[in-house]
Design a protein around this motif. Structure first.
Motif, PDB file in Angstrom:
ATOM      1  N   ARG A   1       0.166  -1.062  11.815  1.00 56.66           N
ATOM      2  CA  ARG A   1      -0.735  -0.455  12.503  1.00 56.66           C
ATOM      3  C   ARG A   1      -1.310  -1.735  13.354  1.00 56.66           C
ATOM      4  NH1 ARG A   1      -5.803   2.995  10.273  1.00 56.66           N
ATOM      5  NH2 ARG A   1      -7.083   2.984  12.195  1.00 56.66           N
ATOM      6  N   PHE A   2      -1.828  -1.227  14.558  1.00 60.29           N
ATOM      7  CA  PHE A   2      -2.592  -2.255  15.373  1.00 60.29           C
ATOM      8  C   PHE A   2      -3.799  -1.559  16.023  1.00 60.29           C
ATOM      9  CE2 PHE A   2      -3.305  -4.137  19.613  1.00 60.29           C
ATOM     10  CZ  PHE A   2      -3.755  -5.575  19.023  1.00 60.29           C
ATOM     11  N   GLY A   3      -4.833  -1.679  15.569  1.00 62.75           N
ATOM     12  CA  GLY A   3      -5.928  -0.922  15.945  1.00 62.75           C
ATOM     13  C   GLY A   3      -5.816   0.566  15.591  1.00 62.75           C
ATOM     14  N   ASP A   4      -5.846   1.559  16.558  1.00 60.57           N
ATOM     15  CA  ASP A   4      -5.498   2.834  16.468  1.00 60.57           C
ATOM     16  C   ASP A   4      -3.937   3.348  16.760  1.00 60.57           C
ATOM     17  OD1 ASP A   4      -8.019   3.456  15.823  1.00 60.57           O
ATOM     18  OD2 ASP A   4      -8.661   3.750  18.027  1.00 60.57           O
ATOM     19  N   THR A   5      -3.290   2.190  17.155  1.00 58.95           N
ATOM     20  CA  THR A   5      -1.841   2.383  17.256  1.00 58.95           C
ATOM     21  C   THR A   5      -0.913   2.176  16.133  1.00 58.95           C
ATOM     22  OG1 THR A   5      -2.034   1.634  19.565  1.00 58.95           O
ATOM     23  CG2 THR A   5      -0.126   1.778  18.703  1.00 58.95           C
TER      24      THR A   5
ATOM     25  N   ASN B   1      -2.592  -6.015  23.650  1.00 59.57           N
ATOM     26  CA  ASN B   1      -2.931  -4.744  23.834  1.00 59.57           C
ATOM     27  C   ASN B   1      -2.013  -3.602  23.114  1.00 59.57           C
ATOM     28  OD1 ASN B   1      -0.729  -4.084  25.723  1.00 59.57           O
ATOM     29  ND2 ASN B   1      -1.638  -5.270  27.095  1.00 59.57           N
ATOM     30  N   PRO B   2      -2.129  -2.429  23.022  1.00 61.56           N
ATOM     31  CA  PRO B   2      -1.318  -1.468  22.504  1.00 61.56           C
ATOM     32  C   PRO B   2       0.280  -1.497  22.986  1.00 61.56           C
ATOM     33  CG  PRO B   2      -3.310  -0.562  22.673  1.00 61.56           C
ATOM     34  CD  PRO B   2      -3.745  -1.906  23.487  1.00 61.56           C
TER      35      PRO B   2
ATOM     36  N   PHE C   1       2.069  -4.414  21.770  1.00 65.87           N
ATOM     37  CA  PHE C   1       2.204  -4.182  20.315  1.00 65.87           C
ATOM     38  C   PHE C   1       3.495  -3.513  20.315  1.00 65.87           C
ATOM     39  CE2 PHE C   1       1.624  -1.134  17.001  1.00 65.87           C
ATOM     40  CZ  PHE C   1       1.829  -1.987  15.790  1.00 65.87           C
TER      41      PHE C   1
END
Length: 168
Positions: free
Chosen positions: A34-38, A2-3, A6
């Protein structure tokens, strides 16, 4: 992951980056993940010891050949997934792949591209900007470059081969 996990894992990276800069191994460093939108970034040091500017998220560095490692990794992930065969001619993956030497065009494989044995002129640089179609334009423009050696015969550093590998 999860963000939040991360972010916690990324938090371990800056202290190592700061240590490297403090020990004088390199003048400056910047890292972004970058991880998804994070998106997380960290920057330390200066861009250049002769004309020092602080490294930050906006600093530009000449990336040099490090991109070849990323292209090769991406290609090998596609190989592992069964989507690319290293021995298959590039022309089968990129129908619009064209070179001045039609014989070489039909023989060059992905393996040739990744191992600098395609025989294409390696120092070929044109600026097509930063658009999503820049790489496509670059590869299409390669139809005029000379074939220096037969594919697979001689190892010769080849930037242009990595444009094609990245496009594939």
């Amino acid at each position: 992951m999860n963000p939040e996990s991360f972010r916690k894992r990324f938090a371990e990276i800056p202290s190592e980056m700061e240590r490297i800069v403090a020990e004088g191994e390199i003048p400056g460093i910047s890292c972004g993940v970058r991880f998804g939108d994070t998106v997380e970034t960290a920057s330390f040091g200066v861009t250049n010891t002769n004309h020092p500017l602080n490294v930050n998220d906006e600093a530009f560095f000449q990336i040099g050949s490090i991109t070849k490692t990323f292209v090769a990794l991406a290609v090998m992930r596609l190989v592992d997934a069964g989507r690319i065969d290293l021995e298959r001619p590039v022309k089968e993956l990129l129908e619009d792949f064209a070179l001045s030497d039609k014989g070489a065009e039909e023989k060059i494989t992905v393996k040739h591209l990744l191992t600098h044995t395609s025989g294409m002129k390696g120092d070929y640089f044109k600026d097509f900007g930063y658009g999503k179609d820049a790489l496509e334009k670059m590869v299409k423009s390669m139809s005029a470059i000379p074939q220096i050696n037969p594919p697979g015969k001689i190892l010769s550093y080849c930037n242009s081969g990595f444009y094609v590998a990245g496009r594939a």
